[in-house]
Design an enzyme around this catalytic site. Structure first.
Site, PDB file in Angstrom:
ATOM      1  N   GLN A  57      44.727  32.805  33.313  1.00  0.00           N
ATOM      2  CA  GLN A  57      45.554  32.475  34.810  1.00  0.00           C
ATOM      3  C   GLN A  57      45.658  30.548  34.638  1.00  0.00           C
ATOM      4  OE1 GLN A  57      46.689  33.571  37.268  1.00  0.00           O
ATOM      5  NE2 GLN A  57      46.444  36.268  37.535  1.00  0.00           N
ATOM      6  N   CYS A  58      46.216  30.230  35.793  1.00  0.00           N
ATOM      7  CA  CYS A  58      46.034  28.463  36.370  1.00  0.00           C
ATOM      8  C   CYS A  58      44.620  28.075  35.989  1.00  0.00           C
ATOM      9  CB  CYS A  58      46.875  28.395  37.301  1.00  0.00           C
ATOM     10  SG  CYS A  58      46.593  26.342  38.046  1.00  0.00           S
ATOM     11  N   PRO A  59      44.011  27.459  36.354  1.00  0.00           N
ATOM     12  CA  PRO A  59      44.528  26.135  35.659  1.00  0.00           C
ATOM     13  C   PRO A  59      44.455  25.849  33.461  1.00  0.00           C
ATOM     14  CG  PRO A  59      42.641  25.281  35.734  1.00  0.00           C
ATOM     15  CD  PRO A  59      42.405  26.787  36.082  1.00  0.00           C
ATOM     16  N   GLY A  60      44.005  27.474  33.102  1.00  0.00           N
ATOM     17  CA  GLY A  60      43.848  27.722  31.602  1.00  0.00           C
ATOM     18  C   GLY A  60      44.428  27.536  30.680  1.00  0.00           C
TER      19      GLY A  60
END
Lengths: 159, 74
Positions: B12-15
């Protein structure tokens, strides 16, 4: 790479707001920005170590400290917290959806070189000692913040 | 020129952009990074990331829900 600075003031100690702050900070760092996060008042609780550290404190300081969440894993939600049940539910859903936990985001921020600064005045007011906060934190006051903010093109207040 | 695939599926963001940033730091100029992500915001994010960091987005395709971006390090 363009070098732009970003600063965030983390005033809130709510789980949802802390998550938002760290996602923005880590995103900005990943975009090549130099990021500084200033933790003040309730935001300091995010940086507290989970385990109590033995330090000399007055009765009031001790009382205050015991009433606040001790670290990133103990924070509640700003809405629908229901005495911590809401926060537990949120963490469960986040895990299912593979969203990073707050401690993971903090670790990621440190790996990305995000500078974390704790406000020494609010630490004093709230009776929080440097020994009680996680490693890698700097301690400073408002002038440091303003100096950084002047050089930055994004300055956010998470309250 | 080396080519490296970064698997960010499920992240998921910001991954994905954090992984991309870290991989770019280790790559040499001209290297190709292929990043695969399923995060719904990644399509716009990878374009913004490339604009901001000055790396070149060679292609961006959606392969049955997996977004695959080819990026050339500047």
């Amino acid at each position: 790479m363009q070098q732009n600075k970003k600063t965030l003031i983390v005033f809130s100690g709510d789980l949802d707001k802390a998550l938002a702050a760290f996602i923005i900070a880590n995103g900005a760092a990943a975009m090549g920005s130099e990021v500084t996060m200033f933790f003040t008042f309730w935001g300091l609780n995010i940086l507290r170590r989970a385990k109590g550290v033995h330090v000399k404190k007055s009765f009031l300081e001790r009382l205050f400290g015991s009433m606040m969440p001790r670290g990133a894993n103990k924070l509640g939600l700003s809405k629908l917290n229901f005495g911590g049940l809401g926060a537990k539910l949120m963490k469960f859903i986040m895990k299912q959806k593979n969203v990073n936990t707050l401690p993971e985001l903090i670790e990621q921020a440190q790996a990305l070189g995000v500078k974390m600064v704790a406000c020494s005045m609010s630490m004093d007011v709230m009776g929080i000692r440097p020994e009680e906060l996680i490693e890698g934190i700097e301690y400073a006051g408002v002038a440091t913040y303003l100096g950084e903010a002047d050089e930055a093109n994004v300055n956010l207040f998470i309250g | 020129m080396a080519e490296k695939v970064i698997n960010c599926r499920g992240m998921q963001c910001p991954g994905p952009i954090v992984q991309l940033f870290q991989a770019t730091k280790q790559a040499a100029a001209g290297d190709i990074l292929v990043i695969e992500a399923t995060d719904g915001g990644f399509k716009r994010d990878v374009q913004a990331w490339c604009r901001k960091t000055g790396n070149e987005l060679l292609s961006l395709e959606n392969d049955a829900g997996v977004l695959r971006a080819r990026i050339k390090k500047a």
